[in-house]
Design an enzyme around this catalytic site. Structure first.
Site, PDB file in Angstrom:
ATOM      1  N   GLN A   1      28.887  49.426 -12.227  1.00  0.00           N
ATOM      2  CA  GLN A   1      28.121  48.150 -12.573  1.00  0.00           C
ATOM      3  C   GLN A   1      27.863  47.354 -11.188  1.00  0.00           C
ATOM      4  OE1 GLN A   1      30.142  45.614 -15.486  1.00  0.00           O
ATOM      5  NE2 GLN A   1      29.294  43.876 -14.207  1.00  0.00           N
TER       6      GLN A   1
ATOM      7  N   SER B   1      28.165  41.983  -8.406  1.00  0.00           N
ATOM      8  CA  SER B   1      28.870  41.158  -7.713  1.00  0.00           C
ATOM      9  C   SER B   1      28.377  41.410  -6.152  1.00  0.00           C
ATOM     10  CB  SER B   1      30.343  41.104  -7.548  1.00  0.00           C
ATOM     11  OG  SER B   1      30.559  40.506  -9.155  1.00  0.00           O
TER      12      SER B   1
ATOM     13  N   SER C   1      33.742  48.630 -10.038  1.00  0.00           N
ATOM     14  CA  SER C   1      34.765  49.398 -10.500  1.00  0.00           C
ATOM     15  C   SER C   1      34.261  51.084 -10.339  1.00  0.00           C
ATOM     16  CB  SER C   1      35.440  49.129 -11.756  1.00  0.00           C
ATOM     17  OG  SER C   1      35.972  47.887 -11.498  1.00  0.00           O
TER      18      SER C   1
ATOM     19  N   GLU D   1      31.801  41.543 -21.895  1.00  0.00           N
ATOM     20  CA  GLU D   1      33.001  42.174 -21.213  1.00  0.00           C
ATOM     21  C   GLU D   1      34.177  41.226 -21.731  1.00  0.00           C
ATOM     22  OE1 GLU D   1      33.232  43.209 -16.663  1.00  0.00           O
ATOM     23  OE2 GLU D   1      31.408  41.596 -17.105  1.00  0.00           O
TER      24      GLU D   1
END
Lengths: 362, 301
Positions: A119, A122, A154, A238
């Site tokens: 993903q 950020s 991640s 999330e």
């Protein structure tokens, strides 16, 4: 009202338990070894019919009620097996905002574990203030060209695909100039730089530099400028109770710590036990409420905050029992510090609770 | 697995909430309004909720009423009579006008004529003496007098379940107190202005209140399980569930009530602000059937 398994739930639990017993110790449950073999674990779970339990059948799921995910998590923790790969928020994001064509093309591989995903949200300058992101996507013919820097991503190093947020209209109001893309991670113009977490793990976290990577125009999710809506779906999920990061593992660690502590149970450990039990029951209540069709918007921030308190309380208990000489327990403690940052900091969760639930105008 | 309240349970909750809102004390002055207390007591009497258990209600229903009453600082007896009724239910006999005696004092004693104590498995009836001053401004404590009259003996299972129910009633009281104190503080934070803005708009204040709501949600979840467990799990498991609930709800309630005082600032530290009435009730409910962290792993006692 019943906190017990229904007959169907009990049968599922028994089947799962015997499958796990046959594979005891086969897959590493923590550290770099876990991250290295997570894909294999995902596919093993999927092939046995224990992954994607609550997702649509047409994409490879089982369309079971969300309580089955909780049973799965509980049994994985009990067996000392690795956690269920955390993908629900990506499935929800693509499921809700992607076209039928994109869903058919990408969801089955995401769910069966043959395609790995990360993903790309950020950035170094866009953490809590995600809408300030500056990664650019520029249209050139029938593709988009990406330039920018993503971080705290991640398993970026093993990912085949990245669900990426990039700015497509620098002149639009900042929330409206963002679009979402499905970017292949196997191409020139992408540089991976691993990050080492404070517990020493190097495989979990990465940063990704995009310098001229391209994405075909048909891999834009939704319309240009609709990326923020997808981002809100993803971060909202999330914080869903059924994706509350494998909360059953807290109870297991507490039991292990209690066995180790013997006669002298430190107060921090007893309190961690109370908190872990609270979270187990809280997840059950939240999932039951979903049977009413309650959509979890800002309430997810309450769940996330509670989970964070529990994980960090268990972390303190690990430290109280193991001191600094036990590398595994020290690692568990250090890893717990990330919980109040990942998926939205505790401060952001409190802002959401204060403004959107309590109406405090914060 | 489905842990939602049933529609009947939601109706009970709404009815208890309405009664508490209509007749509970809306201010510190109203605590000494004897007419109001008499009307409240009569209304509670009319509901028959003090004999819920004798009428076959589950621990969940008892907890629902206890929680809503505490939220509204209901200052008519409820928990004491319910727990006394649970003792006499097993022995036969009339529980009307009974409350319980714990640690040598009659608790929740407003309007009571006797106080029943569980001593080992034996149920003993005490007479009531003079009022005893305590922290709680909403529930009365009294001395017990005279020689205790033995009423009979409970089986170990029934005594265990009674202990679980007692912990659940006080935990539910703590959840209600937390909700009431938190609502009071949120209302105030929306109207009190400093530096030209409502204080709730400042993160320093808003985050305290957000934490309070998370603590309340956790409390509700852990209480729900303990209340269900009173009738649905074995006595030892029921007591364990109730101890966990009591520990969590007591810590949460103290934090939430202290936050309510802090958010009210100087006013919160005056007698006229209801915040301390909530805190006092929380402290009393924590001390009644207390649980220590080290008790989690001990057996039934």
């Amino acid at each position: 009202m019943d906190f017990r398994d229904s007959p169907e739930e009990a049968a599922f639990r028994a089947r799962l338990r015997s499958w796990l017993a046959e594979r005891a110790g086969t897959f590493p449950a923590a550290g770099d070894e876990y991250w290295a073999r997570q894909g294999e674990w995902h596919q093993a779970l999927y092939s046995a019919g224990f992954f994607g339990l609550s997702w649509p059948k047409e994409y490879g799921g089982h369309e079971l009620p969300p309580v089955y995910d909780v049973i799965l998590d509980e049994e994985l923790a009990l067996a000392g097996a690795p956690a269920r790969p955390s993908l629900g928020y990506l499935v929800q994001g693509l499921g809700r905002h992607g076209s039928e064509e994109l869903r058919r093309r990408f969801l089955p591989g995401m769910i069966d574990g043959t395609q790995r995903w990360c993903q790309g949200f950020s950035e170094p300058g866009a953490g809590s203030d995600l809408a300030s992101l500056t990664t650019r996507a520029t249209r050139e013919g029938d593709q988009w060209v990406i330039h920018g820097h993503k971080i705290w991503t991640s398993y970026s190093d093993v990912a085949d695909w990245c669900l990426l947020l990039a700015r497509t209209d620098p002149d639009a109001p900042r929330h409206r100039g963002i679009s979402a893309f499905i970017v292949s991670m196997h191409q020139p113009g992408i540089e991976q730089r691993p990050l080492r977490m404070i517990n020493g793990v190097t495989r979990e976290f990465g940063q990704v530099l995009f310098d001229g990577a391209t994405v075909p125009a048909d891999q834009l999710v939704g319309q240009p400028g609709e990326g923020w809506a997808l981002a809100m779906t993803v971060v909202g999920h999330e914080r869903e109770p059924s994706t509350l990061g494998f909360s059953a593992r807290y109870g297991k660690l507490v039991r292990e710590l209690t066995a180790r502590a013997g006669e002298r149970v430190p107060e921090e450990l007893a309190w961690a036990e109370v908190q872990a039990e609270m979270l187990r029951l809280h997840v059950r209540r939240r999932l039951s409420e979903q049977l009413d069709g309650v959509v979890h918007g800002p309430d997810g921030s309450l769940d996330k905050l509670l989970m964070t308190w529990v994980e960090q309380s268990v972390g303190h208990a690990a430290l109280a029992v193991g001191g600094t000489d036990d590398p595994e327990l020290l690692g568990a403690y250090l890893y717990s510090r990330a919980q109040s940052v990942m998926g939205g900091t505790s401060q952001i969760q409190k802002n959401i609770i204060a403004s959107r639930i309590l109406g405090l105008g914060a | 697995m489905d842990v939602r309240l049933t529609s009947e349970q939601r109706q009970l909750r709404d009815a208890a909430a309405k009664l508490a809102d209509d007749l509970g004390p809306g201010s510190v002055q109203e605590l000494s309004d004897d007419d109001r207390v008499a009307r409240l007591d009569k209304a509670v009497d009319g509901t028959g909720w003090r004999s819920l258990r004798a009428d076959g209600a589950s621990g969940v229903e008892v907890a629902i009423v206890a929680e809503e009453f505490a939220r509204g600082l209901v200052d008519a007896a409820f928990g004491g009579p319910v727990l006394a009724g649970e003792l006499t239910r097993h022995l036969g006999g009339d529980a009307a006008a009974d409350t319980i005696a714990v640690a040598g004092h009659a608790r929740d004693a407003r309007g009571a004529r006797r106080a029943l104590a569980l001593d080992g498995g034996r149920v003993l009836a005490h007479g009531l003496g003079a009022a005893v001053a305590g922290a709680d401004l909403t529930r009365h404590t009294a001395e017990v007098t005279g020689a205790p009259e033995p009423l009979g003996t409970l089986q170990a299972d029934a005594a265990g379940r009674w202990s679980a129910l007692a912990l659940v009633v006080t935990s539910a009281d703590l959840v209600g107190v937390s909700r009431g104190a938190h609502a009071l503080a949120c209302d105030y934070a929306k109207v009190r202005e400093q530096y030209g803005n409502a204080i709730g708009s400042y993160q320093a204040v808003a985050h305290l209140l957000a934490e309070g709501l998370a603590l309340i949600e956790g409390s509700v979840s852990v209480l729900r399980h303990a209340a269900w467990a009173v009738d649905e799990l074995g006595p030892a498991e029921a007591v364990r569930a109730a101890r966990i609930a009591k520990l969590y709800c007591a810590r949460a309630a103290r934090t939430v009530c202290e936050t309510a005082i802090q958010v009210h600032g100087g006013i919160g530290n005056t007698w006229e602000c209801l915040a301390h009435v909530y805190l006092r009730r929380a402290l009393a409910s924590t001390d009644l059937f207390p649980v220590r962290l080290e008790d989690i792993h001990s057996g039934l006692s």
